[in-house]
Design a protein around this motif. Structure first.
Motif, PDB file in Angstrom:
ATOM      1  N   LEU A  88       0.760  -1.070  -0.103  1.00 20.66           N
ATOM      2  CA  LEU A  88       0.045  -0.014  -0.007  1.00 20.66           C
ATOM      3  C   LEU A  88       0.764   1.193   0.039  1.00 20.66           C
ATOM      4  O   LEU A  88       0.570   2.351  -0.519  1.00 20.66           O
ATOM      5  CB  LEU A  88      -0.859   0.080   1.324  1.00 20.66           C
ATOM      6  N   GLY A  89       1.830   1.000   0.558  1.00 27.22           N
ATOM      7  CA  GLY A  89       2.817   2.306   0.987  1.00 27.22           C
ATOM      8  C   GLY A  89       3.567   3.063  -0.422  1.00 27.22           C
ATOM      9  O   GLY A  89       3.714   4.198  -0.517  1.00 27.22           O
ATOM     10  N   LEU A 115      -7.408  11.433  -6.040  1.00 28.03           N
ATOM     11  CA  LEU A 115      -7.725  10.582  -4.801  1.00 28.03           C
ATOM     12  C   LEU A 115      -6.907   9.251  -4.785  1.00 28.03           C
ATOM     13  O   LEU A 115      -6.337   8.769  -3.946  1.00 28.03           O
ATOM     14  CB  LEU A 115      -9.105  10.226  -4.710  1.00 28.03           C
ATOM     15  N   LEU A 159      -3.097   9.006  -3.613  1.00 28.74           N
ATOM     16  CA  LEU A 159      -3.251   9.263  -2.019  1.00 28.74           C
ATOM     17  C   LEU A 159      -3.517   8.196  -1.360  1.00 28.74           C
ATOM     18  O   LEU A 159      -3.876   7.163  -2.200  1.00 28.74           O
ATOM     19  CB  LEU A 159      -4.201  10.567  -1.736  1.00 28.74           C
ATOM     20  N   ALA A 160      -3.590   8.411   0.012  1.00 28.81           N
ATOM     21  CA  ALA A 160      -3.679   7.216   0.595  1.00 28.81           C
ATOM     22  C   ALA A 160      -4.878   6.308   0.634  1.00 28.81           C
ATOM     23  O   ALA A 160      -5.268   5.131   0.238  1.00 28.81           O
ATOM     24  CB  ALA A 160      -3.356   7.382   2.194  1.00 28.81           C
ATOM     25  N   PRO A 161      -6.211   7.097   0.577  1.00 29.77           N
ATOM     26  CA  PRO A 161      -7.337   6.103   0.258  1.00 29.77           C
ATOM     27  C   PRO A 161      -7.272   5.335  -0.716  1.00 29.77           C
ATOM     28  O   PRO A 161      -8.059   4.237  -0.752  1.00 29.77           O
ATOM     29  CB  PRO A 161      -8.482   7.194   0.232  1.00 29.77           C
ATOM     30  N   ALA A 196      -5.207   3.781  -2.273  1.00 31.33           N
ATOM     31  CA  ALA A 196      -4.388   2.698  -2.141  1.00 31.33           C
ATOM     32  C   ALA A 196      -5.436   1.414  -1.625  1.00 31.33           C
ATOM     33  O   ALA A 196      -5.248   0.340  -2.234  1.00 31.33           O
ATOM     34  CB  ALA A 196      -3.083   2.676  -1.322  1.00 31.33           C
ATOM     35  N   PHE A 197      -5.991   1.617  -0.620  1.00 28.83           N
ATOM     36  CA  PHE A 197      -6.829   0.786  -0.046  1.00 28.83           C
ATOM     37  C   PHE A 197      -7.896   0.231  -0.937  1.00 28.83           C
ATOM     38  O   PHE A 197      -8.344  -0.676  -0.935  1.00 28.83           O
ATOM     39  CB  PHE A 197      -7.514   1.388   1.318  1.00 28.83           C
ATOM     40  N   ILE A 198      -8.598   1.173  -1.473  1.00 35.95           N
ATOM     41  CA  ILE A 198      -9.854   1.118  -2.546  1.00 35.95           C
ATOM     42  C   ILE A 198      -9.464  -0.084  -3.570  1.00 35.95           C
ATOM     43  O   ILE A 198     -10.030  -1.069  -3.711  1.00 35.95           O
ATOM     44  CB  ILE A 198     -10.478   2.382  -2.614  1.00 35.95           C
TER      45      ILE A 198
END
Lengths: 190, 211
Positions: free
Chosen positions: B41-42, B183, B186-188, B190-192
């Motif tokens: 993810l990072g 988006l 950005l971080a979110p 990655a999760f989605i």
């Protein structure tokens, strides 16, 4: 004031799990029940603060004077691994119930990147020992905050009618994404 | 090095091929085993970062699998995990120094996640589950296969995020920037994206299982 910025920054703005992606394994692994999430947070917080103190002292008093800074990774992971063993032994004696509940995840704290990550970040950001301890403690709080919120959501998610293909990990990750979006609202706070 | 193959019996080759190829879809460390999530993810805000991280991890995985397999009989059972960690940390330090010297830009953008290869569950997991029980050649193949599977996952995820988030793939512009959804880098995002990717891989594996 400086401490305040460190605390707020670590808990909300640069949340260790949702913004920096450290400690994702326990975040996904032990977040199915609120009670295990709380136990895991306790263990991580304890190890994180101790590990940051230990690694800071090793960096400043052993690695730097001897010019061995490149051995940082090896030295730090060994310190953390032995600390985790210590916590495991203590927990086994003091609270067998919690020890049972955390089961496999306790040894896995060694491979929890949040611990090593915070230890390395403390050195990289050139904090002194007090700032380092505050930084580690606030990161532990940030970890606990993300983990407990997420565990609470997942307990509810269990009862919902999720599309078949998304059941389990996929929906958990998408939920984490939305949670990260909420935490993005804090950016610019400090 | 190569084990003998009897005429008319290529079971051995099949086994080696299985050891190597299982890492891509069937036992993909990221999509199926859900290991090594943090770097996944990072660092995947772009395909090139994903590739760099994937290759660095593959090197560590290959070398640590070989060494663990070589000395598996010398290590007392009780201290095997700490010994594995020291072996892995050594190779991570090697990668760290090499990358700092030859690809400083990539080293900068991967940042903290390079020393963190040491706590990547995939590497320790393979050392414990495979290399400590198998011969050198199969361990090397296993390390290479799982490593490249990890690489594949990272490039796929990085590529999708880069495409949606900045309209490029490997820095080549695909569509104009005014259409991008920021988006996704950005971080979110990655999760989605990873959530949906895992859902798709689950579907593929389920379809295969039916046949």
């Amino acid at each position: 004031m400086n401490y305040f910025v460190i605390i707020l920054g670590a808990i909300l703005v640069n949340n260790i799990v949702l913004m920096q992606f450290l400690g994702i394994c326990p975040f996904l692994g032990v977040s199915k029940r609120l009670s295990t999430a709380v136990g895991m947070t306790g263990a991580v917080a304890f190890v994180m603060v101790l590990a940051t103190i230990a690694t800071y002292l090793i960096q400043v008093f052993i690695l730097n004077p001897l010019g061995l800074a490149f051995l940082q990774t090896i030295a730090f992971i060994l310190v953390i691994a032995s600390l985790v063993q210590l916590v495991e032994i203590i927990l086994k004696k003091v609270s067998p119930a919690l020890y049972q509940a955390l089961g496999i995840f306790l040894p896995l704290i060694t491979t929890n990147c949040a611990i090593l990550g915070v230890a390395i970040l403390t050195i990289q950001k050139e904090f002194n020992l007090v700032e380092g301890v505050i930084f580690a403690a606030s990161n532990a709080v940030g970890f606990g905050l993300a983990l407990t919120i997420f565990a609470g959501i997942r307990e509810h998610l269990d009862m919902q009618n999720v599309p078949k293909g998304l059941k389990g990990t996929p929906i958990a990750l998408i939920t984490a994404g939305i949670l990260a979006m909420a935490f993005m609202g804090f950016s610019g706070l400090v | 090095m190569k084990s003998p193959v009897l005429p008319g019996n290529n079971l051995d080759v099949m086994d080696h091929w299985k050891n190597f190829s299982k890492g891509f879809i069937k036992e993909n460390p990221v999509f199926v085993l859900l290991l090594g999530m943090c770097p996944t993810l990072g660092v995947t805000s772009s395909a090139i970062n994903g590739l760099g991280m994937g290759l660095a991890t593959t090197f560590v995985l290959l070398m640590s699998n070989i060494v663990v397999s070589l000395i598996k009989n010398l290590i007392p059972d009780k201290v095997r995990i700490p010994s594995f960690i020291v072996i892995i940390a050594t190779f991570v330090t090697v990668v760290q120094l090499i990358m700092e010297a030859y690809v400083p830009a990539l080293y900068e953008s991967l940042g903290l996640f390079i020393p963190l290869i040491v706590v990547n569950c995939i590497v320790l997991g393979r050392a414990e589950a495979f290399a400590s029980k198998n011969k050198i050649f199969s361990s090397a193949l296993d390390g290479l296969g799982i490593g490249l599977g990890f690489c594949f996952a990272l490039v796929l995820l990085g590529g999708i995020r880069e495409l949606l988030g900045s309209g490029k793939i490997f820095d080549i512009t695909v569509y104009p920037e005014s259409y991008v959804t920021l988006l996704f880098v950005l971080a979110p995002g990655a999760f989605i994206v990873l959530g949906y990717l895992i859902a798709v891989i689950n579907l593929i594996n389920k379809e295969k299982g039916k046949k």
